[in-house]
Design a protein around this motif. Structure first.
Motif, PDB file in Angstrom:
ATOM      1  N   ALA A 103     104.355   7.880  -2.651  1.00 50.19           N
ATOM      2  CA  ALA A 103     104.062   9.264  -3.026  1.00 50.19           C
ATOM      3  C   ALA A 103     103.190   9.269  -4.268  1.00 50.19           C
ATOM      4  O   ALA A 103     103.248   8.352  -5.092  1.00 50.19           O
ATOM      5  CB  ALA A 103     105.354  10.029  -3.289  1.00 50.19           C
ATOM      6  N   ARG A 104     102.378  10.308  -4.374  1.00 54.50           N
ATOM      7  CA  ARG A 104     101.529  10.472  -5.538  1.00 54.50           C
ATOM      8  C   ARG A 104     101.692  11.922  -6.014  1.00 54.50           C
ATOM      9  O   ARG A 104     101.510  12.852  -5.230  1.00 54.50           O
ATOM     10  CB  ARG A 104     100.078  10.194  -5.141  1.00 54.50           C
ATOM     11  CG  ARG A 104      99.104  10.297  -6.268  1.00 54.50           C
ATOM     12  CD  ARG A 104      97.697  10.113  -5.758  1.00 54.50           C
ATOM     13  NE  ARG A 104      97.439   8.755  -5.286  1.00 54.50           N
ATOM     14  CZ  ARG A 104      96.312   8.395  -4.662  1.00 54.50           C
ATOM     15  NH1 ARG A 104      95.393   9.290  -4.393  1.00 54.50           N
ATOM     16  NH2 ARG A 104      96.137   7.138  -4.290  1.00 54.50           N
ATOM     17  N   VAL A 105     102.060  12.070  -7.284  1.00 56.68           N
ATOM     18  CA  VAL A 105     102.299  13.396  -7.850  1.00 56.68           C
ATOM     19  C   VAL A 105     101.388  13.581  -9.057  1.00 56.68           C
ATOM     20  O   VAL A 105     101.256  12.668  -9.884  1.00 56.68           O
ATOM     21  CB  VAL A 105     103.777  13.551  -8.277  1.00 56.68           C
ATOM     22  CG1 VAL A 105     104.001  14.812  -9.109  1.00 56.68           C
ATOM     23  CG2 VAL A 105     104.693  13.544  -7.041  1.00 56.68           C
ATOM     24  N   ARG A 106     100.754  14.759  -9.148  1.00 60.94           N
ATOM     25  CA  ARG A 106      99.921  15.081 -10.314  1.00 60.94           C
ATOM     26  C   ARG A 106     100.774  15.837 -11.334  1.00 60.94           C
ATOM     27  O   ARG A 106     101.278  16.931 -11.045  1.00 60.94           O
ATOM     28  CB  ARG A 106      98.742  15.951  -9.890  1.00 60.94           C
ATOM     29  CG  ARG A 106      97.769  15.270  -8.923  1.00 60.94           C
ATOM     30  CD  ARG A 106      96.712  16.238  -8.401  1.00 60.94           C
ATOM     31  NE  ARG A 106      97.307  17.379  -7.685  1.00 60.94           N
ATOM     32  CZ  ARG A 106      97.734  17.334  -6.423  1.00 60.94           C
ATOM     33  NH1 ARG A 106      97.634  16.209  -5.721  1.00 60.94           N
ATOM     34  NH2 ARG A 106      98.255  18.404  -5.862  1.00 60.94           N
ATOM     35  N   LEU A 107     100.920  15.260 -12.528  1.00 65.47           N
ATOM     36  CA  LEU A 107     101.747  15.898 -13.563  1.00 65.47           C
ATOM     37  C   LEU A 107     101.243  17.301 -13.862  1.00 65.47           C
ATOM     38  O   LEU A 107     102.038  18.213 -14.118  1.00 65.47           O
ATOM     39  CB  LEU A 107     101.739  15.069 -14.853  1.00 65.47           C
ATOM     40  CG  LEU A 107     102.369  13.673 -14.763  1.00 65.47           C
ATOM     41  CD1 LEU A 107     102.334  13.003 -16.131  1.00 65.47           C
ATOM     42  CD2 LEU A 107     103.798  13.758 -14.234  1.00 65.47           C
ATOM     43  N   ALA A 108      99.914  17.497 -13.813  1.00 58.47           N
ATOM     44  CA  ALA A 108      99.346  18.809 -14.147  1.00 58.47           C
ATOM     45  C   ALA A 108      99.768  19.873 -13.142  1.00 58.47           C
ATOM     46  O   ALA A 108      99.694  21.068 -13.433  1.00 58.47           O
ATOM     47  CB  ALA A 108      97.825  18.710 -14.208  1.00 58.47           C
ATOM     48  N   SER A 109     100.208  19.441 -11.955  1.00 57.71           N
ATOM     49  CA  SER A 109     100.616  20.405 -10.934  1.00 57.71           C
ATOM     50  C   SER A 109     102.066  20.839 -11.070  1.00 57.71           C
ATOM     51  O   SER A 109     102.497  21.775 -10.385  1.00 57.71           O
ATOM     52  CB  SER A 109     100.460  19.790  -9.530  1.00 57.71           C
ATOM     53  OG  SER A 109      99.169  19.297  -9.341  1.00 57.71           O
ATOM     54  N   LEU A 110     102.843  20.141 -11.879  1.00 55.89           N
ATOM     55  CA  LEU A 110     104.278  20.429 -11.914  1.00 55.89           C
ATOM     56  C   LEU A 110     104.534  21.828 -12.468  1.00 55.89           C
ATOM     57  O   LEU A 110     104.003  22.190 -13.522  1.00 55.89           O
ATOM     58  CB  LEU A 110     105.010  19.386 -12.765  1.00 55.89           C
ATOM     59  CG  LEU A 110     104.943  17.954 -12.241  1.00 55.89           C
ATOM     60  CD1 LEU A 110     105.744  17.026 -13.163  1.00 55.89           C
ATOM     61  CD2 LEU A 110     105.464  17.870 -10.810  1.00 55.89           C
ATOM     62  N   PRO A 111     105.348  22.624 -11.801  1.00 54.68           N
ATOM     63  CA  PRO A 111     105.659  23.967 -12.282  1.00 54.68           C
ATOM     64  C   PRO A 111     106.662  23.889 -13.432  1.00 54.68           C
ATOM     65  O   PRO A 111     107.805  23.459 -13.240  1.00 54.68           O
ATOM     66  CB  PRO A 111     106.273  24.648 -11.049  1.00 54.68           C
ATOM     67  CG  PRO A 111     106.868  23.530 -10.251  1.00 54.68           C
ATOM     68  CD  PRO A 111     106.004  22.320 -10.511  1.00 54.68           C
ATOM     69  N   VAL A 112     106.236  24.242 -14.613  1.00 54.55           N
ATOM     70  CA  VAL A 112     107.088  24.190 -15.806  1.00 54.55           C
ATOM     71  C   VAL A 112     107.038  25.567 -16.460  1.00 54.55           C
ATOM     72  O   VAL A 112     105.946  26.127 -16.631  1.00 54.55           O
ATOM     73  CB  VAL A 112     106.603  23.091 -16.776  1.00 54.55           C
ATOM     74  CG1 VAL A 112     107.419  23.107 -18.068  1.00 54.55           C
ATOM     75  CG2 VAL A 112     106.684  21.716 -16.111  1.00 54.55           C
TER      76      VAL A 112
END
Lengths: 347, 347
Positions: free
Chosen positions: A253-262
């Motif tokens: 899996a590859r996750v973009r930190l900038a996409s995380l809903p915070v």
């Protein structure tokens, strides 16, 4: 249970501390006799699925909360604890897209515990059960010398095949409900109240930690779309729980930190405490949001439909990759970052 | 839950120690919202019964075992503990005349626990599950700082209306499977090994304490006769558990001590330790035999049929009386004797 598992990990002479929670589960699975034909999802998932009767599915999940391990009286009332004990089980049923129905509470309690405290504990449990139509139908009460130990078992229904951790395919989009890191931010701000964060934000974060919202309606809506390929609830943190999907689906899996809903409140707390919000979002755990995967061309429509039905935001945060690539988190420059693993018992 | 319950017992300022286990259960029942229509037997019985789906019955029971409360490593191996943890739940399903099917184990465990010990615990559980066709389908594992805490939840089926504690009528015969007092005799002889008791008898008693036999086949046979009016398993001792039938059925009971089935091994241990065997039989607890009631004219035939089908003796030990007479134990001269109450948690 699964012929392709590696050999039972752990030398019998080792302590549980070395083997860890995941090692223990793997070890037990290897030793389990072949389950009966009614068992659709057995040991290893948070929720078991059995055919009951022949043409119906029964979901069963159980979770223990131990005082000073899962909660502390300094940062949570017993009303919060009763509510959270049921919420974490509701979240496990939600992760299958199931409908929770019946709860049992096994309560081990020191004899000097006050009756008023227990009234609060049951009140928290019952006020969490009510909106989901869950009946508290039984349980057990006994003495524990040192501390409260609560075990809730929850039975639920599903009206179709189980949505497990095991169905993600390379190329699928990775999506998540709600926001991440709020529970960790809540715990951090309860333990070290920061200056300069609005009271409303602190209250929101404390609530995220003490009273997580199980995403039952969202789980059913996601399942009803027919487009989700795998799902899990975020109890141990995104890094660990995405790792479970990767392991069971045999993918990366590859996750973009900038996409995380915070949330803004989480960002404000992180600034005030000189922490990084993304660390809470990736490794904090206990957000009880749903993490799921879906075919890339259907993901956006699926997310929009779930949001329209439940009012809960759904965010696309990355994509499923081939197994060889591992589970990778990328910063804004597209570079992999090292992430702290989420919580694992015994380690 | 039950409109005729007395008022919630217990001042909120009291400690659980004063209220006791039964007081706590009564207090919670009073505060529970009205259960949904699917709930046939709810909080207060050892096993809950729900309609699932509409025309079928699902049984659910849960029991926690706490180290140094329910077992001690000095007198039981972890293999025994795993076996007993499932056995006590099997016994609860047996008391409804049900068929056990699926088990979940929630295990809270100190991190320094050895992997070999846990292997033994699971081995004991699985070797108890196998002859009953029970699948271990899930659970939870987490850290406990001080001691092992095991919670097993067991789901089962019933093919007719539930046989509860609440159906006994004055005049009914009171019957019991197997023998009584063996578990208490086993614990006593493990703690104070007596001289002059044959080794075979000591081994039989130790086994009765460490590895009680849940009467699953007997429970189903009793239920299948259609003649039983109430049933419970003997976990807390005859005095306490007969008290539960009396309370839920709103009746009294009279038991002749001379009628109680007590094994030769138990009698030998009692003589050697200068104890009275009937005290173990009445107040000792953990025999996990079935106690049930039946119309007096059908009781002997029913007992003979159950023995013929299962090989287990069934003994008539007394009769159900009107509520005003209370629960009375009579000596050989027909005089009431004072009995020690069985085990109650928190008190």
């Amino acid at each position: 249970m699964d012929g392709e598992d590696p050999d039972s990990p752990g030398d019998p002479a080792t302590a549980l501390r070395e083997l860890g929670e995941l090692g223990l589960i793997q070890r037990v699975r290897r030793r389990l006799p072949r389950p009966g034909p009614a068992v659709r999802v057995g040991l290893g998932d948070d929720t078991a699925v059995v055919e009951w009767p022949a043409d119906r599915l029964l979901l069963l999940t159980t979770d223990t909360l131990v005082e000073d391990v899962h909660f502390r009286r300094a940062t949570a009332t017993l009303r919060d604890v009763g509510a959270k004990a049921l919420a974490v089980n509701l979240s496990d049923i939600a992760a299958m897209g199931g409908e929770p129905r019946f709860a049992l509470l096994a309560l081990a309690c020191p004899p000097d515990c006050g009756v008023a405290d227990l009234d609060e504990l049951y009140a928290g449990l019952l006020e969490t059960a009510a909106p989901h139509g869950v009946d508290l139908i039984g349980g057990d009460t006994c003495t524990a010398p040192d501390r409260l130990v609560l075990t809730i078992t929850l039975a639920g229904a599903a009206d179709g095949p189980p949505l497990t951790r095991g169905g993600a395919r390379p190329g699928d989009a990775i999506l998540v409900t709600g926001t991440l890191g709020g529970s960790a931010a809540g715990l951090a701000t309860l333990e070290r109240p920061p200056a300069g964060v609005p009271a409303g934000a602190l209250a929101e974060l404390a609530r995220a930690h003490r009273r997580p919202t199980p995403r039952v309606a969202e789980g059913r809506a996601i399942r009803a779309t027919g487009g989700a390929t795998a799902m899990i609830d975020l109890s141990d943190g995104l890094a660990t729980d995405l790792g479970h999907i990767a392991a069971e689906s045999r993918v990366g899996a590859r996750v973009r930190l900038a996409s995380l809903p915070v949330s803004d409140a989480t960002r404000a707390a992180a600034r005030a405490l000189r922490e990084e919000a993304w660390t809470w979002a990736v490794s904090g755990g206990e957000d009880y949001e749903l993490l799921f995967t879906a075919a890339p061309d259907r993901a956006d429509a699926l997310a929009a439909r779930v949001t329209a039905e439940t009012g809960t935001r759904v965010t696309r945060i990355g994509e499923v990759r081939p197994a060889g690539e591992g589970v990778v988190f990328l910063d804004e420059a597209g570079q992999p970052v090292a992430v702290r693993p989420g919580f694992e018992h015994f380690k």
